[in-house]
Write an enzyme that holds these catalytic residues in place. Structure first.
Site, PDB file in Angstrom:
ATOM      1  N   ASN A  63      30.506  38.613  45.860  1.00 28.97           N
ATOM      2  CA  ASN A  63      31.424  38.020  44.889  1.00 28.97           C
ATOM      3  C   ASN A  63      32.490  37.262  45.670  1.00 28.97           C
ATOM      4  O   ASN A  63      33.316  37.872  46.344  1.00 28.97           O
ATOM      5  CB  ASN A  63      32.048  39.161  44.057  1.00 28.97           C
ATOM      6  N   TRP A  64      32.442  35.941  45.580  1.00 28.72           N
ATOM      7  CA  TRP A  64      33.374  35.126  46.364  1.00 28.72           C
ATOM      8  C   TRP A  64      34.739  34.962  45.690  1.00 28.72           C
ATOM      9  O   TRP A  64      35.621  34.299  46.231  1.00 28.72           O
ATOM     10  CB  TRP A  64      32.752  33.746  46.659  1.00 28.72           C
ATOM     11  N   LYS A  65      34.886  35.516  44.519  1.00 30.05           N
ATOM     12  CA  LYS A  65      36.173  35.479  43.798  1.00 30.05           C
ATOM     13  C   LYS A  65      36.750  34.057  43.814  1.00 30.05           C
ATOM     14  O   LYS A  65      35.994  33.097  43.787  1.00 30.05           O
ATOM     15  CB  LYS A  65      37.145  36.494  44.407  1.00 30.05           C
ATOM     16  N   SER A 105      35.104  47.643  48.979  1.00 25.61           N
ATOM     17  CA  SER A 105      35.335  47.581  50.425  1.00 25.61           C
ATOM     18  C   SER A 105      34.099  47.913  51.269  1.00 25.61           C
ATOM     19  O   SER A 105      34.201  48.570  52.309  1.00 25.61           O
ATOM     20  CB  SER A 105      36.516  48.487  50.807  1.00 25.61           C
ATOM     21  N   GLU A 156      38.714  43.074  38.108  1.00 17.11           N
ATOM     22  CA  GLU A 156      39.803  42.087  38.135  1.00 17.11           C
ATOM     23  C   GLU A 156      39.879  41.346  36.808  1.00 17.11           C
ATOM     24  O   GLU A 156      40.955  40.960  36.350  1.00 17.11           O
ATOM     25  CB  GLU A 156      39.608  41.120  39.320  1.00 17.11           C
ATOM     26  N   GLY A 158      32.823  42.086  48.005  1.00 15.34           N
ATOM     27  CA  GLY A 158      33.820  41.028  47.829  1.00 15.34           C
ATOM     28  C   GLY A 158      34.170  40.435  49.181  1.00 15.34           C
ATOM     29  O   GLY A 158      33.451  39.586  49.720  1.00 15.34           O
ATOM     30  N   GLY A 159      35.267  40.903  49.757  1.00 15.12           N
ATOM     31  CA  GLY A 159      35.818  40.358  51.005  1.00 15.12           C
ATOM     32  C   GLY A 159      34.790  40.062  52.093  1.00 15.12           C
ATOM     33  O   GLY A 159      34.763  38.952  52.636  1.00 15.12           O
ATOM     34  N   HIS A 194      33.971  42.571  35.658  1.00 17.45           N
ATOM     35  CA  HIS A 194      34.574  42.938  36.949  1.00 17.45           C
ATOM     36  C   HIS A 194      35.972  43.500  36.693  1.00 17.45           C
ATOM     37  O   HIS A 194      36.682  43.033  35.799  1.00 17.45           O
ATOM     38  CB  HIS A 194      34.643  41.706  37.854  1.00 17.45           C
ATOM     39  N   GLU A 201      32.101  50.328  40.628  1.00 14.53           N
ATOM     40  CA  GLU A 201      33.159  49.850  41.507  1.00 14.53           C
ATOM     41  C   GLU A 201      34.457  50.569  41.170  1.00 14.53           C
ATOM     42  O   GLU A 201      35.189  50.153  40.261  1.00 14.53           O
ATOM     43  CB  GLU A 201      33.362  48.345  41.304  1.00 14.53           C
ATOM     44  N   GLY A 226      38.985  45.708  47.321  1.00 17.92           N
ATOM     45  CA  GLY A 226      39.901  44.865  48.092  1.00 17.92           C
ATOM     46  C   GLY A 226      41.029  45.652  48.748  1.00 17.92           C
ATOM     47  O   GLY A 226      42.005  45.071  49.221  1.00 17.92           O
TER      48      GLY A 226
END
Ligand code: PEP
Length: 252
Positions: free
Chosen positions: A10-12, A214, A98, A235-236, A96, A168, A174
Site C-alpha cells: 500500500n503506497w498510501k 509494520s 486510515e 505500507g512503509g 483501511h 491490521e 506505521g
C-alpha cells in the site's frame, strides 16, 4: 486447501507519477524469478494507470487504495469501481484503518464498497483491526467480529470467492510496533473460525488472511511462518523495492 501467498504493498499518499513508475519498474526487475506468490502494489489514483501500463504482462499486479460505492454521478473527488477497473487494477483495498480513522469510513460503507467492487469484478482486500484502546479493554475479538459481520452483511460465499481479509491492528500500522506471534496467531485462528461459522469450512479454508502492521524484512519470517497467515499488506516497507522484494522472497 492450498492458498497462494499474497504480498501486497500500500503506497498510501506517496510518490509522484514518475517516482511511482520508476519504483514499479525496479520492482518488476527484482521480481524476475518470483513464482508461487502473488504480488500487488497499490499506488495513488493518479499514478495507477501509469503504473498499470508499466507492469502489464509481468508478475506484479495493481490495486487501488479505496473506491466510492456509487457507479457514477455528482460525487466530487470520488472514484468509482468501474473507473478503477478500467485503469488497470485487479484489486482494491477497502476499509483501511486510515480511511476509518481520518475519512469516516464505517462498516456500513465498507459493505457498500465491497458490493460495488464485486459487481465490477475487482478483488477486494477488506481491512479490519482493533485500536490500542480496544485491545487494552480486551475488546479485540468483539471488534473484529463486528467488522467482519457488518462488512460482509448480505453476501453469499460464492460472491466472496475473491475476498482477501487483512488483519491490521491499528496500533501497529506505521508505528514500527508489530503484533507478537501469539497475538497474530490467536487473531488469525479466530478469523479463520469466524469465516467457517459465518459461511462454511470450505470458504474459510480457501480465503486468504493477510497480516499488516509494520511488516519489514527483519520480521517477515517470524510473522509469515504463523499457520493462518497467508501473506502481508505492507505500507512503509513497500515503498522501497529493495526492502519489498526481501519480504516477497520469504516465499521463494
Ligand atoms: C498499511 O498501510 O496497511 C500498513 C500496514 O502500513 P505499515 O506497514 O507502514 O505499518
Amino acid at each position: 486447501m492450498n492458498r497462494i501467498p499474497f504480498i501486497s504493498g500500500n503506497w498510501k499518499m506517496y510518490k509522484t507519477g514518475s517516482e511511482a513508475v520508476e519504483t514499479a519498474k525496479k520492482l518488476v526487475d527484482l521480481c524476475f524469478d518470483v513464482k508461487n506468490v502473488e504480488v500487488m502494489i497499490a499506488p495513488s489514483f493518479l499514478s495507477l494507470p501509469l503504473v498499470a501500463a508499466c507492469v502489464q504482462g509481468t508478475h506484479v499486479k495493481i490495486g487501488a487504495q479505496n473506491l466510492y460505492f456509487e457507479k457514477e454521478g455528482a460525487f466530487t473527488g470520488e472514484v468509482s469501481a468501474g473507473m478503477i477497473k478500467t485503469a488497470g487494477a485487479e484489486y482494491v483495498i477497502i476499509g483501511h484503518s486510515e480511511r476509518r480513522q481520518y475519512f469516516g469510513e464505517t462498516d456500513t460503507s465498507v459493505c457498500r464498497k465491497l458490493r460495488s467492487a464485486i459487481n465490477e469484478g475487482l478483488k477486494p482486500i477488506m481491512c479490519i483491526g482493533e485500536t490500542e484502546t480496544e485491545r487494552d479493554q480486551e475488546k479485540t475479538f468483539l471488534i473484529l467480529d463486528k467488522q467482519v459481520s457488518d462488512g460482509l452483511k448480505g453476501f453469499g460465499s460464492d460472491e466472496l470467492k475473491d475476498l482477501v481479509l487483512a488483519y491490521e491492528p491499528v496500533w501497529a500500522i506505521g508505528t514500527g510496533k508489530t503484533a507478537n506471534t501469539k497475538q497474530v496467531n490467536e487473531v488469525h485462528q479466530y478469523l479463520r473460525s469466524l469465516l467457517c461459522k459465518s459461511f462454511s469450512k470450505d470458504f474459510s479454508s480457501r480465503t486468504r488472511i493477510l497480516y499488516g502492521g509494520s511488516v519489514k524484512p527483519e520480521n517477515v519470517k517470524e510473522l509469515m511462518s504463523i499457520k493462518d497467515v497467508d501473506g502481508a499488506l505492507v505500507g512503509g516497507a513497500s515503498l522501497d523495492p529493495d526492502k519489498f522484494i526481501k519480504i516477497i522472497k520469504y516465499y521463494l
